[in-house]
Design an enzyme around this catalytic site. Sequence first.
Site: not given
Length: 350
Positions: A205, A231, A248
């Site tokens: 993360r 994000e 991601h």
Amino acid sequence: MNILADALLPGLDSAFPPPFTVTLYHKADEIPELLHYKDVLLCRSTLKINGDLLKNHQIKFVATATSGTDHIDFPFLESQNISIIDAKGCNAISVADYVVACLAYLDKQQLIQGKTAGIIGLGQVGTKVYERLNAAEFQLCLYDPPKATRDTSFQSCSLEDLFECDLLCVHAELHSDAPYPSLNLINRDFLKELKPGCIIINASRGGIVNEEALLHLGSAILYCTDVYNNEPHIDSRIVSKATLCTPHIAGHSLEAKFAAVAIVSRKLHQMLGLPYPQFATPEKPYRLNENSDWRELALSIYNPIHETLELKHAGNLSSAFLTLRKNHHHRHDFTTYFDSDSIKKYPLLG
């Protein structure tokens, strides 16, 4: 039982046969209207689950087809007696493959200085990465103090041990719980102690690595990341600084996506006392020509430089991030390209 599910999730029909009825949503703004008279919301990590989304609805379960749960407001759901179902471990192999693909690219560019590696977070993902790097004879430092307090057979290294590593792989869950919060773990003080040329691969993360501290770091650290703060509104400066930057997708192999749906389905069927259904699986890919080294094989399956260049050259970074993430749906787990005997020749590949 009525389910509202993200339309991008695969294998829903086989995973949720009658007595389930599945309705699909394609965009988050469709959810408030579609959620009426639904019992289950089945989502991905891109959806923030909180009171604003769920107010005036009477759902019984929130199911997330992902390992991470930091997009869920646990106190709110608990206050509403809404059960939470996750898919922890579903993408561990996929993320390990991603790390290996990054290493393959970095090694071809002669950017790896040594074989001392630190792994931050030894959950299911970190453990898979450990297995790969250990088989490839890396010298390993394993950092997970919370695990050491739960498991007396595990001994965590110290933060100071990590400062001597040539490579750091970040796989911790994002949390702020004392005494070992992962939030901003890799901060200014941490970064300035690293060896010049140290590689950080962050497939966990964004909040674990302090992006501002990284941007203002004077020494030469190579940052490879799949995750970011805020994000999809990611910082263009991080994209510019990163050696590798991807949208991601580390855990987004086809096998991981199908596994996530299957894990959630099993948990829900078990909670309701229902027998498990037959689950769909992705088609097997072609076999690879094994007359290559591990780097060529890994990069022929997935090369992170392609999405890196797309992000670095994007005009609208947020839009590019979302588009690239949505379109990342053709990658298989590395082991599916080989038979069991062949994979033994390539310990990093699985």
